[in-house]
Design an enzyme around this catalytic site. Structure first.
Site, mmCIF file in Angstrom:
data_model
loop_
_atom_site.group_PDB
_atom_site.id
_atom_site.type_symbol
_atom_site.label_atom_id
_atom_site.label_comp_id
_atom_site.label_asym_id
_atom_site.label_seq_id
_atom_site.Cartn_x
_atom_site.Cartn_y
_atom_site.Cartn_z
ATOM 1 N N GLY A 60 7.700 -3.713 7.550
ATOM 2 C CA GLY A 60 6.713 -2.661 7.395
ATOM 3 C C GLY A 60 6.400 -2.027 8.739
ATOM 4 O O GLY A 60 6.821 -2.499 9.793
ATOM 5 N N PRO A 61 5.650 -0.941 8.712
ATOM 6 C CA PRO A 61 5.299 -0.240 9.946
ATOM 7 C C PRO A 61 4.381 -1.082 10.824
ATOM 8 O O PRO A 61 3.799 -2.071 10.369
ATOM 9 C CB PRO A 61 4.606 1.036 9.447
ATOM 10 C CG PRO A 61 4.138 0.700 8.078
ATOM 11 C CD PRO A 61 5.112 -0.279 7.514
ATOM 12 N N PRO A 62 4.229 -0.709 12.093
ATOM 13 C CA PRO A 62 3.355 -1.483 12.994
ATOM 14 C C PRO A 62 1.908 -1.463 12.524
ATOM 15 O O PRO A 62 1.422 -0.472 11.992
ATOM 16 C CB PRO A 62 3.505 -0.754 14.341
ATOM 17 C CG PRO A 62 4.771 0.024 14.226
ATOM 18 C CD PRO A 62 4.916 0.393 12.787
ATOM 19 N N VAL A 103 0.318 -3.327 10.196
ATOM 20 C CA VAL A 103 -0.090 -3.599 8.824
ATOM 21 C C VAL A 103 -0.393 -5.077 8.596
ATOM 22 O O VAL A 103 -0.728 -5.477 7.483
ATOM 23 C CB VAL A 103 0.988 -3.115 7.821
ATOM 24 C CG1 VAL A 103 1.149 -1.626 7.897
ATOM 25 C CG2 VAL A 103 2.321 -3.820 8.070
ATOM 26 N N GLY A 104 -0.254 -5.922 9.630
ATOM 27 C CA GLY A 104 -0.634 -7.329 9.512
ATOM 28 C C GLY A 104 0.502 -8.287 9.275
ATOM 29 O O GLY A 104 0.283 -9.387 8.763
ATOM 30 N N LYS A 105 1.719 -7.919 9.656
ATOM 31 C CA LYS A 105 2.872 -8.811 9.427
ATOM 32 C C LYS A 105 2.729 -10.106 10.208
ATOM 33 O O LYS A 105 2.956 -11.193 9.684
ATOM 34 C CB LYS A 105 4.168 -8.098 9.832
ATOM 35 C CG LYS A 105 4.453 -6.825 9.053
ATOM 36 C CD LYS A 105 5.798 -6.243 9.402
ATOM 37 C CE LYS A 105 5.892 -5.832 10.874
ATOM 38 N NZ LYS A 105 4.930 -4.778 11.228
ATOM 39 N N SER A 165 14.941 13.650 0.684
ATOM 40 C CA SER A 165 13.930 13.739 -0.375
ATOM 41 C C SER A 165 13.270 15.104 -0.477
ATOM 42 O O SER A 165 12.507 15.352 -1.418
ATOM 43 C CB SER A 165 12.851 12.665 -0.156
ATOM 44 O OG SER A 165 12.193 12.880 1.085
ATOM 45 N N LYS A 201 3.819 8.642 -0.219
ATOM 46 C CA LYS A 201 3.870 10.064 -0.549
ATOM 47 C C LYS A 201 2.778 10.425 -1.561
ATOM 48 O O LYS A 201 2.132 11.479 -1.456
ATOM 49 C CB LYS A 201 5.244 10.407 -1.094
ATOM 50 C CG LYS A 201 6.358 10.291 -0.058
ATOM 51 C CD LYS A 201 7.730 10.545 -0.662
ATOM 52 C CE LYS A 201 8.826 10.441 0.393
ATOM 53 N NZ LYS A 201 10.175 10.668 -0.176
#
Length: 769
Positions: free
Chosen positions: A351-353, A355-357, A674, A717
């Site tokens: 996931g993106p930076p 987010v709590g990984k 997309s 989105k």
């Protein structure tokens, strides 16, 4: 005795020293009587009678203490010394015997008769003389104190009496012995005495050599004994203290609960170490190796949390949202309780930076009741960081995997491999390839570290890896991990995270007591939308921290006891807004359609603008578009041209019209397929002069046959469309399965229109088509 002449000379009394004729000597003089005698001699003919006193320790000169036989000397030089002392240089003239000593004007004078040498047996003298010269040569070779000038003088000396004088003066004899030789008148007696002296010197020299040899031998013997004693000491140490250490090591190895192969290896290395000198480098290497074997966990483990409810509660307390990871950990715990031997999975949180990984891995360890180890892989490019070095290398150590296991102290920790997508490789190896064995549940039960050289079981370790981008992870490594995507947070989720975690954390960090600072929901929303642009919450936390600092200043400088942050006060505290919200189109417009895009910091909207003008059929693409996006634009144009009659268009119209496609925010790179249906909608609107509904946003890839293909990032989105007030969202029909990821409250506010072909898109988005 034979006397030939009689004279009267000043007396120079000597202490512990005897002067002989035919020699030159230097004397230091300081006694008053001696100084007076030198002065008297200097005023006369510079002749003195030098005679030894019987007691050299006596400072006062007493005539009764002086010997009668001395040497008449000539005063050659007088040198003044510091104080009242002087140094004189004298030359021995002849031997003499004193008749009497008399004190006159402060100095003693003696009436002396010359003592003439008596020759009695010329042949005997010659025999003694030759013997003496030969002995003197032998003595000179062993006595380094005899000067070369004296040796040369003795070699050329042809007078026996003179030879005796020079030899007696140069030899290391007691002054009483020298006085006896001085007093002898018969030359034979003098030669015989000097022979005995020289023989004695040679004997002494031989004894010195013997003693030196014995001393050297004794030293060598002592050194040998010292060496042997040290060896014996080492043997005793080996059998004593080291034996005790060996037994202690052996006891620990057998009590460690190692696998049989590991125990056998450890005992073998212990036996090798016990046969070496403790100070040898290899002994230290083996000792360090055995200590690593003992410090590494082989059977120690922690018991997992028994109640699933407790684990779920900890995960919910630590993190808001992240339902997928919570569900997966709950499943793992449930299966573990049922099987009691499940090999741990390898989870990859993507996931993106922000987010709590990384933080969720800590919570997983707490929820399971396990030890936690973190290893950052960012920038690691050396394979030995994973596998370690062979212990034969200087400074060798195990790899960071084994080091982490030692740090955990158990065989079943939660092991976080952070930033696995940042691994790199160079000439020192490929660490990603080394991780294949670590992260393969089918192989990691026999992981081999180069330093330990024995298999190590990693199957009970719960490996959690984190990554921002799966594209940089090698495919074989990716195949061994279970991918769990952590998408960006919605605005509602960020608001809840701020209220539950960030605000209490930063308030406490800034020393503000609970209840003295509150935030309105509108204030939190204003910070989220106006001062952050991210998928996670790191920037949100920094801005909340900035607000807390400014509030702390106000509380410290005033008597206010409570402050409430409102939406209106946010700009005062943080300055002007840094980001503006995406806006919906002001009205239904021709040649403009709203698309949806995914970014690393969440979803956003894109307005695709198309202008059709007279020209030569050229296509102009602007807005810093990527290759894939340009290809989508050309595919959209080709589809509309090939199906122009279906939409009431003349195909020749495209030959005389230039098409300019532009995506605003031209400084921002844009790419991906997309936006295909959005471009096609804007192009058809521009050619038909029919407006596109402002309430419609869309996302989907277009093909030359007009098919709409699925896309990624639907959740982000949809949230972007929700933020700007769009009601209808056109999505590929294959993406209906992803609607479950969208929060319930958002799904209720939006109307999703699944489509399979672009014709359905046009009729849903373009008015009166």
């Amino acid at each position: 005795m034979s006397r030939t002449r009689t004279d009267n000379f000043p007396v120079l009394a000597l202490r512990g020293r005897v002067l002989f004729p035919d020699i030159n000597a230097n004397l230091d003089v300081g006694r008053v009587e001696s100084l007076s005698a030198i002065k008297a001699a200097s005023e006369r003919d510079s002749i003195l009678f030098a005679v030894a006193q019987k007691n050299p320790e006596r400072a006062e000169i007493n005539p009764d203490e002086l010997y009668l036989v001395g040497t008449v000397v000539r005063l050659k030089q007088v040198t003044r010394l510091p104080g009242n002392n002087i140094r004189i240089s004298v030359q021995g003239l002849y031997r003499a015997v004193a008749r009497a000593y008399e004190l006159e004007n402060g100095s003693y004078f003696a009436t002396v008769d010359e003592l003439v040498p008596v020759h009695t047996s010329p042949d005997l003298e010659e025999a003694y003389f030759r013997t003496s010269k030969s002995l003197m040569q032998d003595v000179a070779q062993t006595d380094s104190k005899i000067s070369k000038d004296v040796i040369a003088a003795l070699d050329i000396c042809t007078e026996p009496d003179k030879f005796v004088n020079i030899a007696a003066h140069s030899l290391q004899l007691k002054f009483t012995e020298k006085q006896e030789i001085l007093e002898m008148s018969r030359v034979v007696d003098r030669l015989e005495r000097i022979d005995r002296v020289l023989n004695g010197e040679l004997e002494i020299s031989r004894l010195e050599k013997k003693i030196n040899a014995m001393v050297r031998q004794s030293i060598e013997k002592n050194q040998k004994e010292y060496y042997l004693r040290e060896q014996l000491k080492a043997i005793h140490t080996e059998l004593g203290d080291d034996e005790e250490e060996r037994e202690e090591f052996e006891r620990k190895i057998k009590a460690k609960g190692m696998p049989a192969e590991v125990e056998e290896k450890a005992l073998k290395e212990l036996t090798r170490m016990s046969k070496m000198q403790p100070s040898s480098p290899e002994s230290n290497v083996l000792r360090l190796y055995i200590e690593w074997i003992l410090d590494t966990p082989w059977s120690e483990k922690t018991e997992d949390t028994e109640k699933l409810e407790d684990a779920v509660k900890i995960l919910n307390d630590d993190h808001y949202g992240l339902e997928k990871i919570k569900e997966r950990i709950t499943e793992y715990l449930a299966v573990l309780k049922l099987t009691d031997g499940l090999n741990a999975p390898v989870l990859c949180l993507v996931g993106p930076p922000g987010v709590g990984k990384t933080s969720i891995a800590t919570s997983v360890a707490r929820a399971l009741g396990r030890k936690f180890v973190r290893m950052s892989l960012g920038g690691v490019k050396d394979e030995s960081e994973i596998r370690g070095h062979r212990k034969t290398y200087i400074g060798a150590m195990p790899g960071r995997i084994i080091n982490g296991m030692k740090q955990a102290g158990t065989i079943n920790p939660v092991f976080l491999l952070d930033e696995i997508d940042k691994l790199s490789s160079d000439m020192r190896g490929d660490p990603a390839s080394a991780l294949l064995e670590v992260l393969d549940p089918a192989q990691n039960s026999t992981f081999r570290d180069r330093y330990l050289e024995v298999p190590y079981d990693l199957s009970k370790v719960l490996f959690i890896t984190t990554a921002n981008d799966l594209g940089t992870i090698p495919r074989p490594l990716l195949d061994r991990m279970e991918i769990i995507e952590l998408n960006g947070y919605t605005q509602e989720e960020k608001r809840e995270i701020a209220k539950r975690y960030l605000i209490p954390k930063r308030r406490k960090a800034n020393g503000i007591e609970e209840g003295k600072l509150t935030f309105d929901d509108e204030a939190i929303d204003e910070i989220i939308t106006g001062y952050t642009m991210e998928a996670g919450v790191r920037s949100l936390e920094r801005n909340i921290d900035a607000v807390c600092r400014k509030i702390a200043v106000k509380l410290a400088g005033s008597k206010k006891t409570k402050t409430n942050v409102t939406a209106a006060s946010v700009e005062e505290l943080l300055g002007a807004r840094r980001y503006e919200r995406d806006k919906q189109l002001e009205g239904d417009e021709v040649g403009a359609a709203t698309g949806l895009a995914w970014t690393a910091v969440g979803g956003t909207t894109l307005t695709i603008e198309v202008s059709a003008m007279k020209g030569k059929g050229e296509i102009l693409l602007t807005g810093k578009l990527g290759d894939v996006m340009k290809e989508s634009a050309r595919a959209a144009i080709s589809y509309i041209r090939s199906n122009s009659q279906s939409y009431g268009l003349d195909v020749k119209q495209f030959e005389n019209t230039d098409i300019h496609i532009h995506v605003p925010e031209g400084a921002t790179p844009k790419d991906g397929p997309s936006a295909g249906i959005t471009m096609a909608t804007a192009i058809l609107s521009a050619f038909t002069k029919k407006p596109v509904k402002k309430s419609v946003a869309m996302t989907g890839e277009i093909t030359l046959r007009g098919k709409v293909l699925p896309i990624g990032g639907l959740k982000e989105k949809a949230l972007a469309a929700y933020r700007i007030g769009v009601k209808d969202i056109i999505i590929p029909a294959d993406n209906k399965k992803d609607l479950e990821e969208i929060p319930q409250n958002v799904r209720e506010q939006l109307n999703f229109i699944p489509v399979t072909d672009v014709d359905a898109v046009f009729h849903s988005a373009i008015i009166n088509l």
